[in-house]
Write an enzyme that holds these catalytic residues in place. Structure first.
Site, PDB file in Angstrom:
ATOM      1  CG  HIS A 124      -1.922   1.059   1.270  1.00  0.00           C
ATOM      2  ND1 HIS A 124      -1.703   2.279   1.871  1.00  0.00           N
ATOM      3  CD2 HIS A 124      -3.180   1.107   0.782  1.00  0.00           C
ATOM      4  CE1 HIS A 124      -2.787   3.025   1.768  1.00  0.00           C
ATOM      5  NE2 HIS A 124      -3.702   2.336   1.102  1.00  0.00           N
ATOM      6  CG  MET A 183      -9.874  10.641  -9.596  1.00  0.00           C
ATOM      7  SD  MET A 183     -10.964  10.983 -10.985  1.00  0.00           S
ATOM      8  CE  MET A 183     -11.848   9.430 -11.073  1.00  0.00           C
ATOM      9  CB  ALA A 184     -11.312   6.400  -5.068  1.00  0.00           C
ATOM     10  CE  LYS A 232     -19.975   9.604 -17.977  1.00  0.00           C
ATOM     11  NZ  LYS A 232     -20.309  11.043 -17.856  1.00  0.00           N
ATOM     12  N   GLY A 314      -7.412  20.361  -5.895  1.00  0.00           N
ATOM     13  CA  GLY A 314      -6.260  20.510  -5.013  1.00  0.00           C
ATOM     14  C   GLY A 314      -6.334  21.721  -4.112  1.00  0.00           C
TER      15      GLY A 314
END
Length: 360
Positions: A124, A183-184, A232, A314
């Site tokens: 991770h 973004m996830a 998407k 940001g």
């Protein structure tokens, strides 16, 4: 050591980073690797991405002690073509391997204009934006992504197959912070569900489903996250796994382990870091000036009634970082209790908790 869980607290970011590094070091990570991991975790807290901050310290420590993170990995880098390389992390900390991959990509791109470095056999790596911000601060456009263990159901399905598979792009700017997409590819990060469970809070029904595919509000009923924007997000998640799994000859799809499945074995994750040397295309200062014009245009857009202003990608994180560097990092009661337990386990002084008002 006692913890008054009825109070909200803040701690100085520097003290929190020192505490985190000392804990990782005491758990068995080398001092230099512990410093790198601690910096990335506290950077996430500073920018308000608390799901990837010190809330991850406890599972990291468990993986280190159990052998899931190699404490003295033999990381190697092989340049495979002009502007490309593969870094073998040898089961080491994901943050350490990806920092090295970012540095290597910038070195290569200084010669070739663009570069991509893939990371194999990693763990991770925290927030993707940490690495793209490093690139942006050196006047490169940074691109970062990683696959993760199966937590997200494909569009139209119920069982998880892809991970949250985050994607980040950082643009150098003269705004005082990089313009950063992070973004996830799911509706939210799995860390938000973890944090809600840690703090005993409910989650919005839009985030996740149970085993029958029905929405949930109790994080304990979690079975799978939903993909962002339906098909998407599902498509983007597939693309990220193609880069980090298929292209790098690592596990993919629901064969990618989660960081909580097997604490004794390195996860073998793949990450991809790309950088573009702005000067290979245009003058960096001219690029940043045009970005400033774009920012001015966007921020002059009249906001909708429920918003105060239009923000840039940001910008919320940059504002949060400014505030938390000044006022301290807020630590929730559940996370604070976990950190206190770690401090007691390793005989480390806890960070200087200070009562504050809720929020921040």
């Amino acid at each position: 050591m006692t913890v008054n869980s009825s109070e909200s607290v803040r701690t100085d970011a520097g003290a929190l980073e020192t505490f985190t590094a000392r804990t990782l070091d005491a758990a068995g990570l080398s001092a230099s690797h512990a410093d790198t991991v601690a910096e990335t975790l506290v950077d996430a807290n500073l920018r308000g991405i608390d799901t990837h901050g010190v809330v991850r310290l406890d599972p990291y420590v468990e993986r280190i002690e159990s052998g899931g993170i190699e404490t003295e990995p033999d990381m190697t880098i092989e340049e495979t073509a002009a502007g490309t390389a593969i870094l073998d992390a040898d089961g080491g900390a994901g943050q350490v391997s990806t920092v090295r991959a970012t540095e290597t990509a910038m070195e290569l791109a200084a010669e070739t204009g663009c570069a991509f470095v893939g990371v194999r056999n990693s763990n991770h790596f925290g927030t993707a934006s940490y690495y793209t911000n490093v690139a942006a601060e050196h006047e490169f456009i940074g691109i970062g992504m990683t696959h993760a263990g199966p937590n997200v159901a494909p569009f139209g399905g119920t069982d998880p197959y892809f991970g949250t598979n985050p994607l980040s792009v950082g643009l150098p700017s003269n705004l005082g912070y990089p313009v950063t997409l992070d973004m996830a590819t799911s509706v939210t990060a799995k860390g938000n569900v973890i944090l809600a469970a840690e703090e005993g809070e409910e989650i919005p029904p839009e985030w996740a489903v149970d085993g029958s595919g029905d929405p949930i509000t109790d994080p304990e009923d979690f079975h799978a996250l939903r993909p962002m924007a339906g098909p998407k997000g599902y498509g983007l998640g597939l693309v990220v796994d193609a880069f980090c799994g298929l292209l790098l000859d690592t596990a993919f799809g629901d064969d990618v382990p989660t960081m909580y499945d097997d604490m004794m074995t390195p996860a073998g994750l793949g990450h991809m870091i790309g950088v573009i040397d702005v000067s290979a295309f245009t003058d960096p200062e001219a690029f940043k000036e045009r970005l400033s014009v774009m920012a001015t245009d966007l921020k002059s857009t009249p906001p909708r009634t429920e918003f105060d202003e239009v923000l840039l990608p940001g910008e919320p994180e940059a504002r949060t970082k400014d505030r938390r560097e000044r006022d301290g990092v807020p630590i929730g009661t559940g996370v604070r209790a976990t950190l206190a337990e770690l401090a007691e386990t390793y005989g480390i002084d806890e960070p200087p908790w200070q009562p504050v008002e809720d929020g921040g």
